[in-house]
Design a protein around this motif. Structure first.
Motif, short mmCIF file in Angstrom:
data_model
loop_
_atom_site.label_atom_id
_atom_site.label_comp_id
_atom_site.label_asym_id
_atom_site.label_seq_id
_atom_site.Cartn_x
_atom_site.Cartn_y
_atom_site.Cartn_z
N LYS A 1 0.83 -1.20 0.00
CA LYS A 1 0.00 0.00 0.00
C LYS A 1 0.87 1.26 0.00
O LYS A 1 0.69 2.17 -0.82
CB LYS A 1 -0.92 -0.01 1.22
CG LYS A 1 -1.75 1.26 1.37
CD LYS A 1 -2.54 1.26 2.66
CE LYS A 1 -3.27 2.58 2.86
NZ LYS A 1 -3.99 2.63 4.15
N GLN B 1 2.97 1.66 -3.25
CA GLN B 1 2.23 2.22 -4.39
C GLN B 1 2.01 3.72 -4.21
O GLN B 1 2.12 4.49 -5.17
CB GLN B 1 0.89 1.48 -4.55
CG GLN B 1 1.04 0.04 -4.99
CD GLN B 1 1.64 -0.11 -6.39
OE1 GLN B 1 1.67 0.84 -7.18
NE2 GLN B 1 2.15 -1.30 -6.69
N GLU B 2 1.67 4.14 -2.98
CA GLU B 2 1.44 5.57 -2.73
C GLU B 2 2.70 6.38 -3.00
O GLU B 2 2.66 7.44 -3.65
CB GLU B 2 0.97 5.79 -1.29
CG GLU B 2 -0.46 5.35 -1.01
CD GLU B 2 -0.88 5.67 0.40
OE1 GLU B 2 -0.09 6.30 1.15
OE2 GLU B 2 -2.01 5.29 0.78
N THR B 3 3.83 5.90 -2.48
CA THR B 3 5.10 6.61 -2.68
C THR B 3 5.49 6.61 -4.15
O THR B 3 5.97 7.63 -4.68
CB THR B 3 6.21 5.96 -1.84
OG1 THR B 3 5.82 5.93 -0.47
CG2 THR B 3 7.51 6.75 -1.96
N GLU C 1 3.51 6.51 -6.79
CA GLU C 1 2.66 7.46 -7.51
C GLU C 1 3.10 8.90 -7.24
O GLU C 1 3.12 9.74 -8.15
CB GLU C 1 1.20 7.26 -7.13
CG GLU C 1 0.58 5.98 -7.65
CD GLU C 1 0.65 5.89 -9.17
OE1 GLU C 1 0.37 6.92 -9.84
OE2 GLU C 1 1.01 4.82 -9.69
N ASN C 2 3.45 9.19 -5.99
CA ASN C 2 3.89 10.55 -5.65
C ASN C 2 5.20 10.90 -6.35
O ASN C 2 5.40 12.04 -6.81
CB ASN C 2 4.05 10.69 -4.13
CG ASN C 2 2.72 10.85 -3.42
OD1 ASN C 2 1.78 11.44 -3.96
ND2 ASN C 2 2.63 10.33 -2.20
#
Length: 565
Positions: A421, A424-426, A428-429
């Motif tokens: 989780k 993926q967030e990092t 995308e950023n």
């Protein structure tokens, strides 16, 4: 009282010579015997073959030195015969008297040392040396004489009578104890070759930026509990330690090291700035003994006479008030931080159309983030290794790009994340901010069992060891600057979850200049991890400096200088 005329008539023993026929003799015998007398090495002096000295040019002085040794070991009859010979060979009654009085002072000094009367013992041993040979009572000689005399006491008196008695130190610090007593505490080191005593000053010169430790333990070894307790504190109690270490040349570090009955269990430290220090520490429930440690490096000096330490018990009321103020202040900072963060995010949205990455809670705090940016810009690291991804990953990537102006071959950033989780967030950023390129490597690394040693296993990032080993190959480590940011794994994955970071990195980057920056130092587990790191580095004989950073969640920086630093 000894007059100047007396001192002049009591010339150095070396001057007592006679004219003899030229024969082979040991021309260094007098100098060697005089050194033995200064140190109080009576056993060596009694080995002098007085009968064989008849043709020696220094026979009078040597016979008198032999007599002093014989008196000290109790062989009075033989000592008297040596005195008769010394007088027949040219020694005056006054010189005999001075040596006899010197012996009396020495015996009185032994008694004072046995009774732990440090100041009185030092005074008496000084008189013993000065009376025998005026002008010779230097501080170092006094300490050497005291050390030898107490060793001899240990062999003469049953050990049961010595179990709580004093031992000798290279130097002494005046410490005021919680009960108000003042005690002159001896300090020792396992590296006396780096030290020279000159009056009230301790001069040190340590090569290659190695650490020099001065410890209140009897043998200078702080890795094990002291054999004799000289600092008796209560267990599970808050204490305040403060004072002055008058040091020039460097900023030393003062440590409080705590032991249970078998091993070292905790420590606290503070870098001494402007000669002053002070902090609060709490003894452990299993507290048995404690030692004080000074860590030095490089070249400098300590004025022992101007240095002192106070230890007193912290009042309970003060402790409760401190906890209340800390809690209220923490809540106020949290609320203020969230308001400031929201304001900055809205401003950024109005300018760029995008909200800022969230800080606080599970992410790094604002003060930590600002420090991280400043650290990267000032140190200009070649490699940044990060355990745990998030906002810090973006900040590191942005700072490195700014420094190296998009020259990806000049630096490398590697981040390990164990949860998909957050990975993926990092990811995308990084893409959204155009920060993802060949120089920035974000890895999804599920936790796996990692063995530090046969008895130490932790859950840690898979493949991190292999990746770091590959990265370290074909790199000149002595020219490298490495930053390691530790913000994972979380403590829920196991006790001391973040410990493997330092042993793994040091395995492959030994010789490089490495900084370890640990977040969440406000937690007990992280504090214990730092203590474990320090023990690891000390055991590996690696020089380091540590600094506690007073941020919202606190942090700790451990700096390891490279070979070319």
């Amino acid at each position: 009282m000894t007059t100047e005329t007396d001192k002049t008539s009591s010339t150095a023993l070396a001057a007592q010579t006679i004219s003899v026929s030229p024969q082979a003799y040991d021309k260094y015998l007098l100098a060697r015997s005089k050194t033995q007398w200064q140190a109080g090495d009576w056993e060596s002096l009694v080995q002098l073959d007085v009968k064989g000295l008849e043709s020696h040019p220094d026979r009078a002085a040597l016979a008198l030195l032999a007599a002093t040794g014989l008196f000290q070991v109790g062989d009075n009859e033989k000592a008297k015969r040596c005195i008769v010979l010394a007088q027949e060979w040219g020694c005056s009654k006054q010189q005999v008297l001075y040596l006899l009085v010197s012996g009396v002072y020495n015996n009185l000094g032994r008694i004072a040392a046995f009774k732990e009367e440090q100041t009185e013992a030092e005074k008496l041993f000084k008189n013993a040396i000065f009376t025998g040979v005026p002008g010779e009572a230097q501080k170092l000689l006094i300490n050497i004489r005291m050390d030898e005399q107490i060793k001899q006491l240990h062999s003469l008196i049953p050990s049961k009578h010595l179990s709580n008695k004093a031992y000798i130190g290279i130097f002494y610090l005046l410490i005021t104890l919680p009960d108000g007593r003042k005690k002159s505490v001896p300090f020792n080191t396992i590296n006396p070759e780096y030290i020279e005593i000159d009056g009230d000053e301790l001069h040190f010169s340590v090569p290659d930026n190695k650490p020099l430790y001065l410890c209140s333990n009897e043998d200078g070894n702080f890795s094990i509990p002291p054999q004799k307790k000289i600092l008796n504190l209560e267990f599970y109690t808050n204490y305040v330690i403060y004072g002055n270490i008058s040091c020039s040349g460097i900023k030393p570090t003062l440590w409080i090291i705590e032991y249970d009955s078998k091993q070292r269990i905790a420590d606290n430290s503070e870098v001494i700035s402007d000669n002053r220090f002070g902090f609060v520490f709490k003894t452990q429930k299993s507290h048995h003994s404690l030692s004080i440690l000074l860590r030095l490096s490089g070249k400098g000096k300590i004025n022992v006479k101007k240095s002192y330490i106070y230890i007193y018990k912290q009042p309970k009321e003060f402790g409760y008030l401190h906890q209340y103020i800390e809690k209220e202040l923490h809540e106020f900072i949290n609320k203020s931080s969230y308001q400031l963060e929201a304001s900055l995010s809205i401003q950024n949205y109005l300018i760029t159309g995008e909200l800022m990455p969230k800080l606080g809670k599970w992410a790094v705090s604002i003060d930590f983030a600002l420090y991280l940016i400043n650290l990267i810009e000032s140190k200009k690291y070649n490699i940044v290794i990060e355990f745990g991804s998030g906002t810090s990953t973006l900040l590191i990537a942005k700072a490195l790009k700014k420094i190296y102006k998009n020259k990806g071959d000049s630096y490398q950033q590697i981040t390990f994340e164990h949860l998909e989780k957050f990975f993926q967030e990092t990811l995308e950023n990084l893409k959204r901010k155009s920060l993802l390129d060949n120089a920035v490597k974000l890895m999804l690394s599920p936790l796996r069992t990692y063995n530090i040693s046969k008895n130490e296993a932790y859950l840690y990032y898979s493949e991190c060891s292999e990746v770091l080993e590959k990265l370290a190959k074909n790199i000149q480590l002595s020219q490298l600057k490495v930053l390691v940011v530790i913000d994972g794994p979380p403590s829920t994955t196991g006790r001391h979850a973040r410990y493997p970071a330092l042993p793994i990195v040091m395995k492959y980057f030994s010789g490089a200049e490495v900084d370890f920056l640990l977040d969440d130092y406000i937690r007990q587990d992280e504090q214990e991890v730092v203590n474990m790191w320090k023990k690891f580095l000390e055991k590996s004989d690696v020089e380091f400096q540590s600094e506690e950073l007073d941020f919202e969640k606190r942090a700790c920086l451990i700096h390891i200088p490279g070979k070319n630093s």
